[in-house]
Design a protein around this motif. Structure first.
Motif, short mmCIF file in Angstrom:
data_model
loop_
_atom_site.label_atom_id
_atom_site.label_comp_id
_atom_site.label_asym_id
_atom_site.label_seq_id
_atom_site.Cartn_x
_atom_site.Cartn_y
_atom_site.Cartn_z
N ARG A 228 0.95 -0.99 -0.03
CA ARG A 228 -0.10 -0.07 0.05
C ARG A 228 0.69 1.28 0.03
O ARG A 228 0.40 2.33 -0.32
CB ARG A 228 -0.82 0.18 1.30
CG ARG A 228 -2.05 -1.08 1.31
CD ARG A 228 -3.18 -0.76 0.13
NE ARG A 228 -4.38 -1.28 0.25
CZ ARG A 228 -4.96 -1.81 -0.63
NH1 ARG A 228 -4.79 -1.21 -1.86
NH2 ARG A 228 -6.30 -2.43 -0.76
N HIS A 229 2.05 1.14 0.52
CA HIS A 229 2.94 2.36 0.52
C HIS A 229 4.41 2.01 -0.12
O HIS A 229 4.83 0.69 0.23
CB HIS A 229 3.08 2.76 1.97
CG HIS A 229 1.73 3.16 2.31
ND1 HIS A 229 1.10 2.33 3.15
CD2 HIS A 229 1.08 4.66 2.49
CE1 HIS A 229 -0.41 2.85 3.64
NE2 HIS A 229 -0.13 4.19 3.22
N THR A 230 5.05 2.64 -0.34
CA THR A 230 6.55 2.34 -0.87
C THR A 230 7.46 2.50 0.52
O THR A 230 6.99 3.00 1.54
CB THR A 230 7.08 3.49 -1.84
OG1 THR A 230 7.09 4.81 -0.89
CG2 THR A 230 6.22 3.82 -2.95
N ILE A 231 8.51 2.06 0.47
CA ILE A 231 9.19 2.03 1.59
C ILE A 231 9.63 3.41 1.96
O ILE A 231 9.42 3.58 3.44
CB ILE A 231 10.88 1.42 1.21
CG1 ILE A 231 10.82 0.02 0.58
CG2 ILE A 231 11.99 1.59 2.17
CD1 ILE A 231 10.58 -1.05 1.82
N ALA A 232 9.82 4.38 1.13
CA ALA A 232 10.02 5.66 1.40
C ALA A 232 8.87 6.24 2.29
O ALA A 232 8.97 7.06 3.48
CB ALA A 232 10.31 6.72 0.24
#
Length: 575
Positions: free
Chosen positions: A257-261
């Motif tokens: 759902r989200h990037t690592i960043a």
């Protein structure tokens, strides 16, 4: 329904037989029609690009609406369309369509984030809820597509996904003897309570899905990061409309759902800390999942799909400079030669399970295995694989090629119960045999300086002129062959001992570049160079330069001055 069919057959028997005869006659006529009137040129490539652009989903990647299939042949075409003119707007957009689709698939639930590899397709447009079956041909073609993306961009995220696929196949889909199994089923047993066998049942995706309670109990303090990153929710995370039978209520299909960043920013941690936390969590869940009942393994070893997988491992050996992948590809090729090939008759057989079947290979078995062997030759420079590829190509031409109208029939015509020989004119989940064969012939015609093979390529492409003219995006892999055929033949020949450090340095530089219309050969002064030189005078003359391994970059074997420095070679390859 069956009663109505029986009644119709009884009351209208003669009419049905007549109509059946007319249908067969029409199909036979369609297969005997010669080259279509459409002109086969670069304009068809542009038309296919525009067709794909119209069906592209700019929000979620992929093409068309749900269900969404990966269809790697489309990605193959787009990356090669980009390579034709990397500076053009259409070339850049073609690449972005391919890369964005690859990123969205890798982030989605169709990708097995815990064990690696990809499921068959997504039932929704978001790549979230898959049909959980895992097919060998998907793993092979997707690994190759991610390797292409890594070569073009040098972005490690694509390398990571390629390795994820290949390592899954090596671990879970490879026999002790080296052949690759066909598939893992979607369904697997569910146990509601340990020691309560009465509640065992089988369910789609049971091996792969998680409740939030299971994840939180397994991961402890690390669960918050994992849940945020992979969209884990207490009530389950299947999007509305994608679970009509309510199978996944309260269950989570992991999706990034989200990037690592983004996850790092949310938790006020470094990207390195988040990456390490997620990797440790995945390892824990992998160990827990391994104790669940596994989906059924289809342990048939099919020649065609093994050819695709050999190709993927061989290409990975080159692009990622990984000897382990070369060894896996080599073992699989040895298995095929020992178990699915008859040396006396020169015939390839379709499949193996507890012994070789009696089913002789189809055109796709030959085409895909030849492609795998050509890639394995370029990964190992063992000339035996090239010789084997040429033997299989000769048999394929003899059994399947339509000398009159071009192209390859799917079957050999030996089986009298099959009353109609058809040519596959669609590159779908797997490419058509003729599409792959056309590319094989182009490569072999250069290696062996064989004009007859080049002519057979032309006839094969021309045989599908009608399809390519009216709906070119139906055959993206054939368009890859067309693109190749419209370009000047390009070769890179490395003169030097295969294992010499200087030779390896030159090859490493070659493998850094995306060169889809280039063959790679080794003039190592041994048996390989002697064999290549039998038909190709230019290769016979290639040698070290001032005692150093050298690279010859050529067009139609008219070569630029050889270079011994990898940096100089890199500059030549950019031209």
């Amino acid at each position: 329904m069956l009663e109505r069919v029986a009644t119709a057959w009884k009351e209208n028997h003669d009419k049905i037989v007549e109509q059946g005869g007319q249908i067969v006659a029409a199909l036979r006529e369609s297969q005997s029609v010669g080259t279509g009137e459409g002109k086969i040129d670069a304009a068809i490539l542009e038309a296919a690009y525009k067709q794909l652009d119209r069906s592209y989903d700019p929000k979620e990647g992929g093409f068309g609406n749900a269900p969404k299939f990966p269809r790697p042949v489309t990605l193959n075409f787009l990356t090669r369309f980009y390579a034709r003119d990397p500076r053009s707007d259409s070339g850049k957009h073609a690449l972005e369509m391919a890369l964005f689709t690859l990123r969205k698939m890798a982030a989605g639930g169709m990708h097995d984030h815990i064990g690696g590899g990809f499921h068959r397709y997504s039932v929704d447009r978001y790549w979230h809820v898959p049909h959980f079956e895992k097919m060998l041909y998907d793993q092979a073609q997707l690994a190759a597509a991610y390797l292409d993306a890594f070569q073009i961009t040098h972005d490690r995220q694509y390398e990571s996904v390629a390795r994820d696929i290949l390592d899954y196949v090596a671990r879970d889909m490879t026999s002790e003897e080296g052949g690759f199994f066909s598939a893992e089923d979607a369904d697997s047993p569910v146990v509601t309570e340990i020691g309560d066998p009465g509640h065992r049942k089988t369910a789609e995706g049971a091996f792969y899905v998680w409740t939030k309670k299971e994840i939180d109990a397994a991961l402890g303090a690390a669960a918050d990061i994992f849940d945020f990153h992979y969209g884990v929710q207490a009530h389950g995370n299947a999007p509305e409309g994608s679970d009509p039978h309510d199978e996944f209520r309260g269950k989570n299909i992991l999706i990034e759902r989200h990037t690592i960043a983004q996850t790092a920013e949310h938790f006020k941690k470094s990207e390195k800390e988040i990456g390490e936390s997620l990797a440790q969590s995945r390892e824990k869940l992998f160990s827990i999942r391994a104790k669940r009942p596994r989906p059924h393994l289809d342990d048939k070893i099919i020649a065609a799909w093994n050819g695709l997988m050999i190709s993927a491992f061989a290409r990975a050996a080159q692009v990622l400079d990984d000897e382990r992948y070369r060894e896996i590809a080599t073992r699989a090729a040895k298995f095929l030669r020992a178990n699915l090939y008859d040396e006396k008759s020169k015939l390839l057989y379709r499949n193996f399970r507890e012994g070789r079947s009696d089913i002789e290979g189809f055109a796709d078995d030959y085409a895909f295995v030849v492609e795998g062997l050509l890639d394995l030759y370029e990964a190992s420079f063992n000339v035996e694989w090239l010789k084997f590829a040429i033997q299989l190509q000769e048999t394929q031409d003899r059994l399947f090629f339509d000398d009159k109208n071009g192209g390859y029939f799917s079957n050999s015509g030996k089986d009298e119960s099959v009353f109609l020989r058809m040519k596959d004119d669609n590159d779908g989940a797997e490419p058509a045999a003729s599409s792959v064969a056309a590319l094989n012939l182009l490569r072999l015609s250069q290696i062996r300086d064989d004009k007859q093979m080049a002519e057979r390529t032309r006839k094969t492409i021309d045989a599908f002129a009608t399809t390519l003219s009216h709906f070119p995006s139906a055959m993206p892999q054939m368009l890859v062959a067309l693109d190749y055929s419209l370009s000047k033949p390009r070769q890179i020949v490395i003169a030097g001992k295969k294992d010499a450090p200087e030779t390896k340095a030159l090859l490493k530089e070659v493998h850094r570049h995306f060169l889809p219309k280039t063959i790679r050969l080794l003039a190592g002064s041994g048996e390989g160079q002697k064999y290549l030189g039998e038909k190709n005078e230019a290769i016979r003359a290639m040698s070290l330069v001032e005692g150093k391994p050298a690279a010859y970059v050529c067009e139609n074997f008219t070569c630029k001055a050889p270079v011994t420095d990898p940096k100089q070679l890199g500059e030549l390859l950019k031209l």
